[in-house]
Design a protein around this motif. Structure first.
Motif, PDB file in Angstrom:
ATOM      1  N   LYS A 241      19.436  66.734  75.983  1.00 42.33           N
ATOM      2  CA  LYS A 241      19.768  67.389  77.213  1.00 42.33           C
ATOM      3  C   LYS A 241      21.392  67.791  76.929  1.00 42.33           C
ATOM      4  O   LYS A 241      22.275  67.044  77.367  1.00 42.33           O
ATOM      5  CB  LYS A 241      19.606  66.740  78.543  1.00 42.33           C
ATOM      6  CG  LYS A 241      19.904  67.707  79.837  1.00 42.33           C
ATOM      7  CD  LYS A 241      19.648  67.012  80.994  1.00 42.33           C
ATOM      8  CE  LYS A 241      20.073  68.018  81.960  1.00 42.33           C
ATOM      9  NZ  LYS A 241      19.727  67.318  83.309  1.00 42.33           N
ATOM     10  N   PHE A 242      21.510  68.760  76.140  1.00 45.10           N
ATOM     11  CA  PHE A 242      22.895  69.205  75.587  1.00 45.10           C
ATOM     12  C   PHE A 242      23.541  69.799  76.995  1.00 45.10           C
ATOM     13  O   PHE A 242      23.137  70.566  77.840  1.00 45.10           O
ATOM     14  CB  PHE A 242      22.987  70.415  74.624  1.00 45.10           C
ATOM     15  CG  PHE A 242      22.447  69.985  73.573  1.00 45.10           C
ATOM     16  CD1 PHE A 242      23.405  69.170  72.506  1.00 45.10           C
ATOM     17  CD2 PHE A 242      21.047  70.015  73.018  1.00 45.10           C
ATOM     18  CE1 PHE A 242      23.037  68.497  71.270  1.00 45.10           C
ATOM     19  CE2 PHE A 242      20.246  69.347  71.815  1.00 45.10           C
ATOM     20  CZ  PHE A 242      21.637  68.604  70.990  1.00 45.10           C
ATOM     21  N   ASP A 243      24.946  69.420  77.060  1.00 41.26           N
ATOM     22  CA  ASP A 243      25.770  69.876  78.251  1.00 41.26           C
ATOM     23  C   ASP A 243      25.885  71.672  78.277  1.00 41.26           C
ATOM     24  O   ASP A 243      25.713  72.008  79.308  1.00 41.26           O
ATOM     25  CB  ASP A 243      27.185  69.493  78.152  1.00 41.26           C
ATOM     26  CG  ASP A 243      27.010  67.616  78.208  1.00 41.26           C
ATOM     27  OD1 ASP A 243      25.947  67.205  78.692  1.00 41.26           O
ATOM     28  OD2 ASP A 243      27.800  66.911  77.522  1.00 41.26           O
ATOM     29  N   LEU A 244      26.119  72.107  77.325  1.00 43.19           N
ATOM     30  CA  LEU A 244      26.251  73.683  77.206  1.00 43.19           C
ATOM     31  C   LEU A 244      25.623  74.206  75.825  1.00 43.19           C
ATOM     32  O   LEU A 244      26.054  73.503  74.776  1.00 43.19           O
ATOM     33  CB  LEU A 244      27.752  73.906  77.343  1.00 43.19           C
ATOM     34  CG  LEU A 244      27.925  75.436  76.957  1.00 43.19           C
ATOM     35  CD1 LEU A 244      27.232  76.193  78.129  1.00 43.19           C
ATOM     36  CD2 LEU A 244      29.427  75.780  77.133  1.00 43.19           C
ATOM     37  N   MET A 245      24.713  74.905  76.014  1.00 51.08           N
ATOM     38  CA  MET A 245      24.199  75.564  74.592  1.00 51.08           C
ATOM     39  C   MET A 245      24.663  77.131  74.644  1.00 51.08           C
ATOM     40  O   MET A 245      24.530  77.944  75.984  1.00 51.08           O
ATOM     41  CB  MET A 245      22.675  75.647  74.695  1.00 51.08           C
ATOM     42  CG  MET A 245      22.019  75.574  73.228  1.00 51.08           C
ATOM     43  SD  MET A 245      20.500  75.285  73.184  1.00 51.08           S
ATOM     44  CE  MET A 245      20.314  73.655  73.360  1.00 51.08           C
ATOM     45  N   LEU A 246      25.312  77.574  73.854  1.00 56.18           N
ATOM     46  CA  LEU A 246      25.911  78.788  73.709  1.00 56.18           C
ATOM     47  C   LEU A 246      25.047  80.034  72.818  1.00 56.18           C
ATOM     48  O   LEU A 246      25.050  79.569  71.428  1.00 56.18           O
ATOM     49  CB  LEU A 246      27.339  78.925  73.392  1.00 56.18           C
ATOM     50  CG  LEU A 246      28.314  78.328  74.153  1.00 56.18           C
ATOM     51  CD1 LEU A 246      29.577  77.655  73.341  1.00 56.18           C
ATOM     52  CD2 LEU A 246      28.885  79.125  75.306  1.00 56.18           C
ATOM     53  N   THR A 287      16.508  75.487  62.915  1.00 57.71           N
ATOM     54  CA  THR A 287      16.550  76.013  64.146  1.00 57.71           C
ATOM     55  C   THR A 287      15.909  74.746  65.300  1.00 57.71           C
ATOM     56  O   THR A 287      15.022  74.163  65.238  1.00 57.71           O
ATOM     57  CB  THR A 287      15.925  77.324  64.572  1.00 57.71           C
ATOM     58  OG1 THR A 287      16.073  77.644  65.823  1.00 57.71           O
ATOM     59  CG2 THR A 287      14.411  77.302  64.139  1.00 57.71           C
ATOM     60  N   PHE A 288      16.502  74.661  66.276  1.00 51.75           N
ATOM     61  CA  PHE A 288      16.277  74.055  67.416  1.00 51.75           C
ATOM     62  C   PHE A 288      14.760  74.673  68.031  1.00 51.75           C
ATOM     63  O   PHE A 288      14.831  75.981  67.731  1.00 51.75           O
ATOM     64  CB  PHE A 288      17.181  73.955  68.662  1.00 51.75           C
ATOM     65  CG  PHE A 288      18.349  72.882  68.508  1.00 51.75           C
ATOM     66  CD1 PHE A 288      18.601  72.319  67.410  1.00 51.75           C
ATOM     67  CD2 PHE A 288      19.102  72.646  69.382  1.00 51.75           C
ATOM     68  CE1 PHE A 288      19.649  71.600  67.112  1.00 51.75           C
ATOM     69  CE2 PHE A 288      20.346  71.974  69.241  1.00 51.75           C
ATOM     70  CZ  PHE A 288      20.586  71.383  68.103  1.00 51.75           C
ATOM     71  N   THR A 289      14.003  74.070  68.391  1.00 49.86           N
ATOM     72  CA  THR A 289      12.969  74.520  69.151  1.00 49.86           C
ATOM     73  C   THR A 289      12.913  74.810  70.450  1.00 49.86           C
ATOM     74  O   THR A 289      13.757  74.319  71.248  1.00 49.86           O
ATOM     75  CB  THR A 289      11.418  73.565  68.783  1.00 49.86           C
ATOM     76  OG1 THR A 289      11.832  72.350  69.440  1.00 49.86           O
ATOM     77  CG2 THR A 289      11.279  73.447  67.379  1.00 49.86           C
ATOM     78  N   PHE A 290      12.227  75.681  71.177  1.00 46.53           N
ATOM     79  CA  PHE A 290      12.275  75.958  72.670  1.00 46.53           C
ATOM     80  C   PHE A 290      12.281  74.827  73.654  1.00 46.53           C
ATOM     81  O   PHE A 290      13.051  74.715  74.413  1.00 46.53           O
ATOM     82  CB  PHE A 290      11.193  76.937  73.048  1.00 46.53           C
ATOM     83  CG  PHE A 290      11.535  78.339  72.946  1.00 46.53           C
ATOM     84  CD1 PHE A 290      12.936  78.716  73.640  1.00 46.53           C
ATOM     85  CD2 PHE A 290      11.218  79.338  72.170  1.00 46.53           C
ATOM     86  CE1 PHE A 290      13.767  79.852  73.596  1.00 46.53           C
ATOM     87  CE2 PHE A 290      11.760  80.573  72.043  1.00 46.53           C
ATOM     88  CZ  PHE A 290      13.112  80.802  72.804  1.00 46.53           C
ATOM     89  N   PRO A 291      11.535  73.660  73.185  1.00 47.28           N
ATOM     90  CA  PRO A 291      11.660  72.598  74.256  1.00 47.28           C
ATOM     91  C   PRO A 291      12.827  71.823  74.351  1.00 47.28           C
ATOM     92  O   PRO A 291      13.244  71.576  75.508  1.00 47.28           O
ATOM     93  CB  PRO A 291      10.489  71.685  73.438  1.00 47.28           C
ATOM     94  CG  PRO A 291       9.332  72.320  72.905  1.00 47.28           C
ATOM     95  CD  PRO A 291      10.305  73.439  72.244  1.00 47.28           C
ATOM     96  N   VAL A 292      13.502  71.961  73.038  1.00 46.93           N
ATOM     97  CA  VAL A 292      15.025  71.339  73.008  1.00 46.93           C
ATOM     98  C   VAL A 292      15.874  72.211  73.757  1.00 46.93           C
ATOM     99  O   VAL A 292      16.694  72.027  74.619  1.00 46.93           O
ATOM    100  CB  VAL A 292      15.274  70.867  71.661  1.00 46.93           C
ATOM    101  CG1 VAL A 292      16.896  70.469  71.469  1.00 46.93           C
ATOM    102  CG2 VAL A 292      14.648  69.947  71.113  1.00 46.93           C
ATOM    103  N   ILE A 293      15.745  73.443  73.294  1.00 49.63           N
ATOM    104  CA  ILE A 293      16.762  74.520  73.753  1.00 49.63           C
ATOM    105  C   ILE A 293      16.845  74.524  75.586  1.00 49.63           C
ATOM    106  O   ILE A 293      17.663  74.512  76.221  1.00 49.63           O
ATOM    107  CB  ILE A 293      16.395  76.075  73.483  1.00 49.63           C
ATOM    108  CG1 ILE A 293      16.364  75.980  71.892  1.00 49.63           C
ATOM    109  CG2 ILE A 293      17.042  77.108  74.449  1.00 49.63           C
ATOM    110  CD1 ILE A 293      16.137  77.287  71.373  1.00 49.63           C
ATOM    111  N   ASN A 294      15.371  74.463  75.974  1.00 47.94           N
ATOM    112  CA  ASN A 294      15.222  74.530  77.365  1.00 47.94           C
ATOM    113  C   ASN A 294      15.401  73.297  78.142  1.00 47.94           C
ATOM    114  O   ASN A 294      15.322  73.051  79.517  1.00 47.94           O
ATOM    115  CB  ASN A 294      13.582  75.023  77.723  1.00 47.94           C
ATOM    116  CG  ASN A 294      13.778  76.548  77.393  1.00 47.94           C
ATOM    117  OD1 ASN A 294      14.694  77.409  77.557  1.00 47.94           O
ATOM    118  ND2 ASN A 294      12.332  77.161  77.136  1.00 47.94           N
ATOM    119  N   SER A 295      15.633  72.063  77.459  1.00 45.01           N
ATOM    120  CA  SER A 295      15.935  70.842  78.390  1.00 45.01           C
ATOM    121  C   SER A 295      17.712  70.980  78.571  1.00 45.01           C
ATOM    122  O   SER A 295      17.908  69.856  79.043  1.00 45.01           O
ATOM    123  CB  SER A 295      15.765  69.572  77.266  1.00 45.01           C
ATOM    124  OG  SER A 295      14.369  69.402  77.291  1.00 45.01           O
TER     125      SER A 295
END
Ligand SMILES: O=C(O)[C@H](O)[C@@H](O)[C@H](O)[C@H](O)COP(=O)(O)O
Length: 348
Positions: A241-246, A287-295
């Motif tokens: 769960k990243f604090d901020l994804m830009l 690339t990160f996948t969507f489950p990771v992006i959306n966490s």
């Protein structure tokens, strides 16, 4: 043997060498450590992939605005006393959308967008550095990096706790780090070299590996950093769960290296995937996948320019496309905030 994931730095003759343990090995042993050498001096002859011309979305339908615009001065944003105070001189429109679509801010210019993006990022850095002792930030490539430029200026250059930052990439091109197509190089030249982030907290891909190997290696790196509590973990998904994804967005609605119609958009087994047929050059990426992006705890979608107005209208307004665009699948566990300039919002 103790094998910290953080890199060791050697400064020699103006060149910084980053030595990083190979991440595919077991962390209890460093015997097979691969040494990655990152020269921060760009080579004389650099190659660049041809410019990306995305398919035109003829199926996009421009419709009249469906959103209500509320104009107010951007200096009213961020009344939390813990937040940094930064006066913005121009106006900003906030668009009311369904909650799932996030908070949408439209700025008069890309300059104003950059001012607000810096404040947002610095506020979150402050919050997470206090709360967790670390701030995990994920970068994209593209024009996003230029939009981060205000962070390297007063007041942020002095006020931000840069040593708490841990920097990752949501996607990276599988090229050497000193290649003109490298997202690492883009971020280093345009942002990271201008702020006092610890180079050991900058997690570049292993560019000595194949696309498949680099994705696998990066995922192993993330797993280790989750285990050591540098990266937070989502209670809901168990994923980082990243604090901020830009995130930036392409004119075809892609985010990261997840392109419309590509099967990788549906990938949900791996955290980090590889692609060898990216429609945007260069073809090989991770690339990160969507489950990771959306966490993520926070996602900022940063979009500027009229060339993206149709897709922004699909994502936030009444525009339609023949299928669900990757940008429409961005739905973080925490807050989604759009940073648009007038051009990008011109069809809303
Ligand atoms: O490596 C990449 O290609 C990027 O990460 C990609 O997802 C980028 O963010 C968008 O294509 C937007 O790029 P622009 O802002 O330059 O249009």
């Amino acid at each position: 043997m103790n094998c910290p994931i953080t890199s060791r730095l050697c400064y020699t003759d103006g060149t910084i060498y980053i030595e990083r343990c190979a991440l595919r090995m077991a962390f209890s042993s460093c015997t097979s450590a691969a040494i990655l050498r990152t020269s921060l001096t760009p080579p004389t002859s650099l190659r660049r992939s041809p410019p990306y011309t995305p398919p035109i979305f003829q199926s996009l339908v421009a419709n009249p605005p469906a959103c209500s615009l509320r104009l107010h001065n951007s200096s009213r944003i961020g009344v939390n006393p813990e937040e940094f105070h930064c006066k913005a001189s121009s106006s900003m429109a906030e668009i009311a959308t369904e909650k799932a679509k996030g908070k949408v801010q439209v700025f008069d210019s890309e300059e104003d967008l950059a001012v607000s993006l810096a404040k947002h990022t610095a506020d979150l850095s402050d919050k997470f550095a206090k709360r967790r002792g670390a701030f995990t930030v994920v970068l994209s490539g593209g024009s996003l990096i230029k939009s981060l430029r205000k962070l390297a200026e007063a007041p942020y250059i002095d006020a931000v706790e840069w040593l708490k930052w841990h920097v990752f990439w949501v996607d990276e091109r599988v090229v050497p780090k000193d290649h003109e197509d490298s997202n690492y190089k883009l971020a280093f030249d345009g942002f990271l070299s201008k702020v006092p982030i610890s180079p050991g907290n900058v997690y570049a891909i292993n560019d000595a590996l194949s696309a498949e190997g680099a994705a696998d290696d990066y995922e192993t790196c993330l797993k280790h950093l989750v285990k050591t509590n540098i990266i937070d973990v989502s209670q809901a998904t168990g994923l980082p769960k990243f604090d901020l994804m830009l995130l930036g967005m392409g004119p075809d609605g892609h985010v990261a290296s997840l392109f419309p119609g590509h099967p990788l958009v549906q990938a949900n087994k791996q955290w980090v995937a590889f692609i060898k047929d990216s429609p945007k050059p260069p073809p090989e990426r991770i690339t990160f996948t969507f489950p990771v992006i959306n966490s993520s705890a926070n996602i900022a979608l940063v979009v500027a320019g009229a060339g993206k107005a149709n897709v922004v209208n699909v994502a936030l307004g009444n525009g339609q496309s023949s299928g669900l665009l990757p940008v429409q699948m961005v739905s973080p566990e925490g807050e989604l905030r759009w940073f648009l300039d007038n051009g990008a919002a011109s069809h809303l």
